[in-house]
Design a protein around this motif. Structure first.
Motif, mmCIF file in Angstrom:
data_model
loop_
_atom_site.group_PDB
_atom_site.id
_atom_site.type_symbol
_atom_site.label_atom_id
_atom_site.label_comp_id
_atom_site.label_asym_id
_atom_site.label_seq_id
_atom_site.Cartn_x
_atom_site.Cartn_y
_atom_site.Cartn_z
ATOM 1 N N SER A 148 -14.537 79.674 -24.907
ATOM 2 C CA SER A 148 -15.251 78.480 -26.164
ATOM 3 C C SER A 148 -15.701 79.120 -27.336
ATOM 4 O O SER A 148 -15.472 78.212 -27.902
ATOM 5 N N GLN A 149 -16.231 80.065 -26.963
ATOM 6 C CA GLN A 149 -17.261 80.423 -28.342
ATOM 7 C C GLN A 149 -16.659 81.489 -29.050
ATOM 8 O O GLN A 149 -17.379 82.056 -29.871
ATOM 9 N N PHE A 152 -16.709 80.972 -32.902
ATOM 10 C CA PHE A 152 -17.845 81.700 -33.142
ATOM 11 C C PHE A 152 -18.516 82.599 -33.586
ATOM 12 O O PHE A 152 -19.488 83.145 -34.306
ATOM 13 N N SER A 175 -16.534 86.217 -26.043
ATOM 14 C CA SER A 175 -17.084 85.236 -25.364
ATOM 15 C C SER A 175 -17.028 84.933 -23.907
ATOM 16 O O SER A 175 -17.963 84.064 -23.450
ATOM 17 N N MET A 179 -20.704 83.545 -22.752
ATOM 18 C CA MET A 179 -20.944 82.204 -21.396
ATOM 19 C C MET A 179 -21.414 82.879 -19.635
ATOM 20 O O MET A 179 -20.884 81.500 -18.506
ATOM 21 N N TYR A 186 -22.666 74.230 -19.789
ATOM 22 C CA TYR A 186 -21.657 73.688 -20.805
ATOM 23 C C TYR A 186 -21.068 72.707 -20.773
ATOM 24 O O TYR A 186 -21.038 71.488 -21.344
ATOM 25 N N TYR A 223 -23.947 77.099 -29.144
ATOM 26 C CA TYR A 223 -23.455 78.516 -29.499
ATOM 27 C C TYR A 223 -24.517 79.142 -29.963
ATOM 28 O O TYR A 223 -24.947 80.909 -29.944
ATOM 29 N N ARG A 224 -25.584 78.502 -30.437
ATOM 30 C CA ARG A 224 -27.087 79.172 -31.569
ATOM 31 C C ARG A 224 -27.598 79.951 -30.565
ATOM 32 O O ARG A 224 -27.957 80.868 -30.980
#
Length: 234
Positions: A148-149, A152, A175, A179, A186, A223-224
């Motif tokens: 999912s990341q 970004f 990612s 994660m 999440y 994400y940040r």
């Protein structure tokens, strides 16, 4: 020592960023919301027509063949627009005082010479999640969370002019590493929005006008938080 934000803090960050600027958040995601409403309405009409004409199979098949290519192309364009909006949301959550044009931000990635990589990333991720889903639903969901990341990560490395040395699967691998140990966080964060999604459904989609910006900024903040605590991966 890692200092991850709680679920409540992530959601509060999003609300703080949107406070007094809800119009900007709504405009940032207006195109993707309109696309969702329009396609949903068209699908409802088609389903109704199919129910009214169950014997018209040949015509239905012909229509599907004619529109499938257009649907795929439009879908990829909308995906790129959605990614562009999410990338702007990430910059915004990092700097709540950031000034930007929300509608124009939807097309920021079209100006990037490597825009095709983002489309390729979407396709590769979709194929991998689909293949995992063929085993069982649960592995597909887990992999979707793991990957999912990737968008970004691509954005951050691209902004630093460091993305050229990476393949599409490299972003997915980063990612997955980012994660690692955070998929449950999440998942629970996603579950925390169920009540809001139900409310949006009850209001015939009107609630999405406020929910989508709130939800997407919260995901950007997630994400940040991961990136700040794992600088070696991003």
């Amino acid at each position: 020592m890692n200092n991850y934000r709680t679920r409540a803090q992530l959601k509060q960050d999003a609300k703080d960023t949107l406070r007094g600027k809800w119009g900007t958040g709504i405009l940032l995601y207006l195109i993707t919301m309109l696309y969702g409403w329009i396609t949903g309405s068209i699908q409802s009409v088609l389903n109704f027509g199919n129910n009214m004409n169950p014997d018209n199979i040949n015509q239905m098949a012909s229509t599907m063949r004619t529109t499938s290519l257009i649907t795929i192309i439009v879908g990829l364009v909308i995906t790129l627009i959605g990614n562009s909006a999410d990338f702007q949301a990430l910059d915004w959550i990092r700097n709540p005082e950031l000034q930007f044009q929300p509608v124009q931000s939807n097309f920021s990635r079209f100006k990037n010479p490597d825009w095709y990589k983002l489309i390729g990333l979407n396709i590769v991720m979709g194929v991998l999640v689909f293949l995992w889903s063929l085993l069982l639903v649960i592995p597909g969901i887990i992999k979707a969370m793991s990957y999912s990341q990737a968008y970004f990560i691509y954005k951050d490395l691209s902004d630093k002019d460091q993305a050229n040395g990476y393949s599409l699967t490299d972003f997915i691998t980063r990612s997955r590493q980012l994660m690692d140990g955070h998929k449950a966080d999440y998942f629970v964060l996603q579950l925390s929005f169920i009540g809001w999604w139900l409310l949006a459904f009850i209001t015939m989609g009107i609630g999405l006008i406020w929910l989508i910006p709130y939800y997407r900024l919260t995901m950007a903040d997630f994400y940040r938080d991961l990136a700040e605590n794992n600088p070696k991966l991003v």
